[in-house]
Design a protein around this motif. Structure first.
Motif, PDB file in Angstrom:
ATOM      1  N   LEU A 106       0.830  -1.201   0.000  1.00  0.00           N
ATOM      2  CA  LEU A 106       0.000   0.000   0.000  1.00  0.00           C
ATOM      3  C   LEU A 106       0.867   1.255   0.000  1.00  0.00           C
ATOM      4  CD1 LEU A 106      -2.738   1.422   0.247  1.00  0.00           C
ATOM      5  CD2 LEU A 106      -2.579   1.126   2.733  1.00  0.00           C
ATOM      6  N   LEU A 110       1.299   4.305  -2.947  1.00  0.00           N
ATOM      7  CA  LEU A 110       1.128   5.737  -2.673  1.00  0.00           C
ATOM      8  C   LEU A 110       2.425   6.523  -2.874  1.00  0.00           C
ATOM      9  CD1 LEU A 110      -1.010   5.409   0.577  1.00  0.00           C
ATOM     10  CD2 LEU A 110      -1.829   6.117  -1.685  1.00  0.00           C
ATOM     11  N   SER A 112       5.180   6.010  -1.131  1.00  0.00           N
ATOM     12  CA  SER A 112       5.777   6.230   0.179  1.00  0.00           C
ATOM     13  C   SER A 112       6.807   5.148   0.479  1.00  0.00           C
ATOM     14  CB  SER A 112       4.689   6.215   1.259  1.00  0.00           C
ATOM     15  OG  SER A 112       5.197   6.646   2.497  1.00  0.00           O
ATOM     16  N   GLU A 129       2.352  12.116   1.687  1.00  0.00           N
ATOM     17  CA  GLU A 129       1.511  11.325   0.784  1.00  0.00           C
ATOM     18  C   GLU A 129       0.470  10.480   1.515  1.00  0.00           C
ATOM     19  OE1 GLU A 129       5.263   9.076   1.773  1.00  0.00           O
ATOM     20  OE2 GLU A 129       4.772  11.092   1.043  1.00  0.00           O
ATOM     21  N   ILE A 130       0.526  10.483   2.844  1.00  0.00           N
ATOM     22  CA  ILE A 130      -0.409   9.695   3.644  1.00  0.00           C
ATOM     23  C   ILE A 130      -1.495  10.594   4.210  1.00  0.00           C
ATOM     24  CG2 ILE A 130      -0.664   8.159   5.643  1.00  0.00           C
ATOM     25  CD1 ILE A 130       1.022   6.948   3.447  1.00  0.00           C
ATOM     26  N   THR A 134      -5.914   6.749   4.594  1.00  0.00           N
ATOM     27  CA  THR A 134      -4.945   5.683   4.324  1.00  0.00           C
ATOM     28  C   THR A 134      -4.795   4.782   5.545  1.00  0.00           C
ATOM     29  OG1 THR A 134      -3.717   7.211   2.900  1.00  0.00           O
ATOM     30  CG2 THR A 134      -2.594   5.201   3.558  1.00  0.00           C
ATOM     31  N   GLU A 137      -7.201   1.995   5.868  1.00  0.00           N
ATOM     32  CA  GLU A 137      -6.925   0.821   5.038  1.00  0.00           C
ATOM     33  C   GLU A 137      -5.931  -0.110   5.717  1.00  0.00           C
ATOM     34  OE1 GLU A 137      -6.333   1.417   0.783  1.00  0.00           O
ATOM     35  OE2 GLU A 137      -6.892   3.534   1.041  1.00  0.00           O
TER      36      GLU A 137
END
Length: 239
Positions: A106, A110, A112, A129-130, A134, A137
């Motif tokens: 994940l 993204l 990351s 980016e989080i 997120t 999830e």
């Protein structure tokens, strides 16, 4: 509000420059004056990271309540909001994410960096980016929170370092603001202060050492002299 306070023989309400843009504007006009129409630019506020429209209620609603501008129910809603924000920030700080293929897949999706060791969810949320969604999830055991709470949690988590730095600056500012200057000081009687500075202080009559320090042309040396005088002659008046 201040008209009502005067009728009630209560102290006036003063919003200082660490609490909102109105405080910055009034402080600028009082201490610096203006020869042209005044424009309220955000750049004038040194604590502007704290003056956001999303946290206006958290900053100012309690002050309004003390002035009688809000009812008990409004204050109760504010306290519940603050409790939810603080509770979720604490939960994120104490909830850890362990490295796994699913988590790293994940994160890679993204853009990351994958994790090799356990990391708190608050540290993960600091990554640009989080987003809060997120984390849902990654961990299904998430409370259902209103959008305004989620927004506050994200902002306070992502910008924690910057916000704490400004809060430290505000604490230092408040220390100077706490040092009050008597309204009837005879500045000419204080040794070491120039005639020019005496005139500015006498004209503006700053109510605190902090306000005096923001007057154009008032030097740090003059503030030091005032501070020494206040410590030495606290409670006395200069003729």
């Amino acid at each position: 509000a201040n008209a009502a306070l005067k009728v009630q023989k209560r102290e006036p309400f003063i919003l200082d420059r660490s609490e909102g843009y109105m405080g910055v504007m009034i402080d600028d006009l009082v201490t610096k004056g203006t020869n042209e129409p005044y424009r309220m630019f955000t750049s004038r506020a040194e604590y502007r990271l704290l003056f956001r429209e999303d946290n206006a209620d958290l900053r100012l609603l309690e002050k309004g309540y003390e002035l009688g501008l809000h009812d008990d129910n409004t204050l109760k809603i504010l306290k519940e909001k603050r409790k939810l924000i603080e509770g979720e920030l604490t939960r994120l700080e104490n909830t850890w994410v362990k490295p796994s293929d699913e988590v790293n897949a994940l994160l890679a999706k993204l853009g990351s960096t994958p994790i090799d060791n356990g990391i708190s969810q608050s540290q993960l949320l600091k990554r640009p980016e989080i987003v809060y969604g997120t984390l849902k999830e990654i961990d299904s055991a998430y409370p259902e929170l209103p959008d305004d709470i989620v927004r506050q949690v994200e902002i306070q988590c992502k910008y924690e370092g910057y916000l704490k730095r400004q809060e430290d600056e505000v604490r230092r500012f408040k220390n100077l603001e706490k040092i009050k200057l008597p309204s009837d000081i005879g500045y000419k009687g204080i040794p070491g202060i120039s005639n020019e500075i005496c005139k500015k202080l006498s004209d503006i009559k700053p109510f605190s050492l902090g306000q005096a320090s923001r007057i154009s042309g008032i030097t740090p040396a003059a503030i030091s002299i005032l501070m020494v005088w206040l410590k030495r002659y606290s409670g006395d008046k200069i003729a």
